[in-house]
Design an enzyme around this catalytic site. Structure first.
Site, PDB file in Angstrom:
ATOM      1  N   ARG A 224     -16.755  27.639   2.088  1.00 26.73           N
ATOM      2  CA  ARG A 224     -18.013  27.983   2.745  1.00 26.73           C
ATOM      3  C   ARG A 224     -18.358  29.432   2.393  1.00 26.73           C
ATOM      4  NH1 ARG A 224     -19.221  23.562   2.931  1.00 26.73           N
ATOM      5  NH2 ARG A 224     -19.676  22.195   4.678  1.00 26.73           N
ATOM      6  N   HIS A 272     -23.537  24.255  -4.750  1.00 29.85           N
ATOM      7  CA  HIS A 272     -22.940  23.381  -3.731  1.00 29.85           C
ATOM      8  C   HIS A 272     -22.771  21.960  -4.279  1.00 29.85           C
ATOM      9  CE1 HIS A 272     -22.285  22.920   0.871  1.00 29.85           C
ATOM     10  NE2 HIS A 272     -21.527  22.074   0.198  1.00 29.85           N
TER      11      HIS A 272
HETATM   12  P1  NAP Z   1      -9.399  20.229   6.773  1.00 29.91           P
HETATM   13  O1  NAP Z   1      -8.663  18.994   6.351  1.00 29.91           O
HETATM   14  O2  NAP Z   1      -9.893  20.349   8.153  1.00 29.91           O
HETATM   15  O3  NAP Z   1      -8.448  21.471   6.418  1.00 29.91           O
HETATM   16  C1  NAP Z   1      -8.777  22.773   6.782  1.00 29.91           C
HETATM   17  C2  NAP Z   1      -7.625  23.677   6.401  1.00 29.91           C
HETATM   18  O4  NAP Z   1      -8.024  25.020   6.701  1.00 29.91           O
HETATM   19  C3  NAP Z   1      -6.357  23.395   7.218  1.00 29.91           C
HETATM   20  O5  NAP Z   1      -5.217  23.525   6.394  1.00 29.91           O
HETATM   21  C4  NAP Z   1      -6.380  24.487   8.266  1.00 29.91           C
HETATM   22  O6  NAP Z   1      -5.125  24.896   8.757  1.00 29.91           O
HETATM   23  C5  NAP Z   1      -7.000  25.623   7.485  1.00 29.91           C
HETATM   24  N1  NAP Z   1      -7.553  26.618   8.397  1.00 29.91           N
HETATM   25  C6  NAP Z   1      -8.544  26.486   9.308  1.00 29.91           C
HETATM   26  N2  NAP Z   1      -8.724  27.625   9.987  1.00 29.91           N
HETATM   27  C7  NAP Z   1      -7.828  28.510   9.493  1.00 29.91           C
HETATM   28  C8  NAP Z   1      -7.516  29.855   9.790  1.00 29.91           C
HETATM   29  N3  NAP Z   1      -8.165  30.543  10.748  1.00 29.91           N
HETATM   30  N4  NAP Z   1      -6.534  30.453   9.100  1.00 29.91           N
HETATM   31  C9  NAP Z   1      -5.852  29.765   8.154  1.00 29.91           C
HETATM   32  N5  NAP Z   1      -6.097  28.487   7.803  1.00 29.91           N
HETATM   33  C10 NAP Z   1      -7.088  27.866   8.479  1.00 29.91           C
HETATM   34  O7  NAP Z   1     -10.664  20.444   5.829  1.00 29.91           O
HETATM   35  P2  NAP Z   1     -10.931  19.867   4.343  1.00 29.91           P
HETATM   36  O8  NAP Z   1     -11.382  18.473   4.402  1.00 29.91           O
HETATM   37  O9  NAP Z   1      -9.781  20.211   3.490  1.00 29.91           O
HETATM   38  O10 NAP Z   1     -12.218  20.739   3.946  1.00 29.91           O
HETATM   39  C11 NAP Z   1     -12.149  22.156   3.885  1.00 29.91           C
HETATM   40  C12 NAP Z   1     -13.541  22.725   3.777  1.00 29.91           C
HETATM   41  O11 NAP Z   1     -14.086  22.464   2.474  1.00 29.91           O
HETATM   42  C13 NAP Z   1     -14.578  22.094   4.707  1.00 29.91           C
HETATM   43  O12 NAP Z   1     -14.479  22.606   6.017  1.00 29.91           O
HETATM   44  C14 NAP Z   1     -15.875  22.492   4.033  1.00 29.91           C
HETATM   45  O13 NAP Z   1     -16.271  23.750   4.542  1.00 29.91           O
HETATM   46  C15 NAP Z   1     -15.491  22.616   2.557  1.00 29.91           C
HETATM   47  N6  NAP Z   1     -16.150  21.602   1.709  1.00 29.91           N
HETATM   48  C16 NAP Z   1     -16.920  22.013   0.669  1.00 29.91           C
HETATM   49  C17 NAP Z   1     -17.528  21.072  -0.159  1.00 29.91           C
HETATM   50  C18 NAP Z   1     -18.341  21.491  -1.344  1.00 29.91           C
HETATM   51  O14 NAP Z   1     -18.984  20.676  -1.974  1.00 29.91           O
HETATM   52  N7  NAP Z   1     -18.338  22.764  -1.706  1.00 29.91           N
HETATM   53  C19 NAP Z   1     -17.348  19.712   0.076  1.00 29.91           C
HETATM   54  C20 NAP Z   1     -16.553  19.331   1.158  1.00 29.91           C
HETATM   55  C21 NAP Z   1     -15.948  20.279   1.970  1.00 29.91           C
HETATM   56  P3  NAP Z   1      -4.197  23.899   9.591  1.00 29.91           P
HETATM   57  O15 NAP Z   1      -3.682  22.920   8.540  1.00 29.91           O
HETATM   58  O16 NAP Z   1      -3.145  24.768  10.133  1.00 29.91           O
HETATM   59  O17 NAP Z   1      -5.065  23.226  10.600  1.00 29.91           O
END
Ligand code: NAP
Length: 309
Positions: A224, A272
């Protein structure tokens, strides 16, 4: 009969056939509607940030709101949303993200730009190091970060993962918390951010974080825009502390025409497109969650409102 409101009209064409098919595959007998004059009769809402529907209050029978997006920062704080919220974890979205991360990591690792654009016909036989000599930090070890980390490991990149909570993941070095971040950054020549936008992650990559990285490190941000302090990134690039940043997400999207990121030679902007939700696979994920909801089984990918993701 289960009644499902598909509340993202701009995406309906993609789901018109795929969603009923996926529901039938898992044995859910349902009616999918795109308008809800009778909100109290709706069992599930399929939602996206672009959806006009923002008041969930009248949907008194609704058992879950199912987001078509992985990132839920635009809905998680909605005060009218009292129903369970599930985010999208779509296998094909994950594949897309893995491809984007690996592709852009390899671009920088191999120094491809020098050869793709070489108007001076410079014959520079400097060979890049092997991937095993290029440490990578994966910030975020969720559905996307872990998959991208595994793909980079398969190419021999030494990957260290970082997350909020402490994790033990076979074959992957991990760290966590604020102290852990600086430790992980200090040895990473490529830093990938796959974190959600929350109050804790905003401006995570700031002047202090950039200073902690080895000189010339590369940043890949498909997470993000708000994860990065824009001014600090520009300063770190101008000072040579950061070698390049490839950014897919921004605080304002589309990235305004006059934003300095467009013209900075150290920044690559992708619009994006790192990973899109793919209707064919996402419809199956949605259908499986509705089947679970109807069977009284726990829903998949529930958002924890207190954490914000
Ligand atoms: P997810 O499964 O919810 O994983 C989020 C990860 O971030 C987890 O490992 C979490 O830690 C970690 N995290 C959250 N807050 C944190 C903090 N304060 N300090 C350290 N680590 C933290 O999410 P995901 O499905 O992998 O997706 C991640 C992000 O990718 C989405 O939220 C979105 O913003 C982005 N995204 C971008 C696109 C694009 O096209 N560019 C597409 C899809 C998603 P824990 O494991 O300890 O909970």
């Amino acid at each position: 009969m289960t009644r499902i409101l598909f509340a993202a009209p701009a995406l309906w064409d993609e789901y018109r056939d795929t969603l009923p098919r996926a529901l039938a595959e898992v044995g859910v007998v349902a009616e999918v509607v795109t308008e809800a004059p009778d909100p109290e009769a709706i069992d599930y809402i399929i939602h996206a940030p672009s959806a006009p529907l923002q008041d969930f209050g009248p949907f008194t029978r609704c058992k879950a709101v199912l987001s078509l997006w992985a990132g839920v920062e635009r809905i998680v704080g909605n005060p009218t949303l009292t129903q369970p919220l599930c985010r999208m974890v779509d296998p094909w979205l994950t594949e897309g993200m893995v491809e984007w991360v690996v592709g852009h990591a390899l671009r920088h690792h191999l120094g491809m730009d020098r050869h793709i654009v070489n108007p001076g016909r410079v014959w520079d036989p400097t060979c890049p190091p092997l991937a095993r000599e290029r440490p990578v930090a994966m910030l975020g070890l969720g559905a996307l970060g872990l998959a991208a980390a595994r793909a980079l490991q398969a190419l021999n990149f030494p990957v260290t993962g970082w997350s909020r909570s402490e994790k033990v993941i076979p074959g992957l070095a991990t760290d966590h918390g604020a102290d852990g971040l600086l430790r992980v950054l200090a040895k990473a020549e490529i830093v990938v951010t796959l974190l959600p936008k929350t109050p804790e992650t905003e401006n995570l990559l700031n002047a202090r974080a950039f200073a902690a990285m080895p000189r010339g490190a590369v940043v890949l941000n498909p997470g993000r825009g708000a994860l990065i302090d824009d001014a600090a990134l520009l300063a770190a690039l101008d000072a040579g502390q950061i070698g390049h940043a490839t950014l897919d997400v921004f605080r304002a999207e589309p990235l305004p025409q006059d934003h300095p990121f467009w013209s900075h030679p150290g920044i690559t902007v992708t619009p994006h497109i790192a990973a899109d939700t793919r209707a064919t696979s996402a419809a199956r994920v949605i259908a499986e969650n509705i089947r679970r909801g109807e069977a009284g089984e726990p829903l998949l990918h529930r958002v924890d409102r207190t954490r914000g993701y």
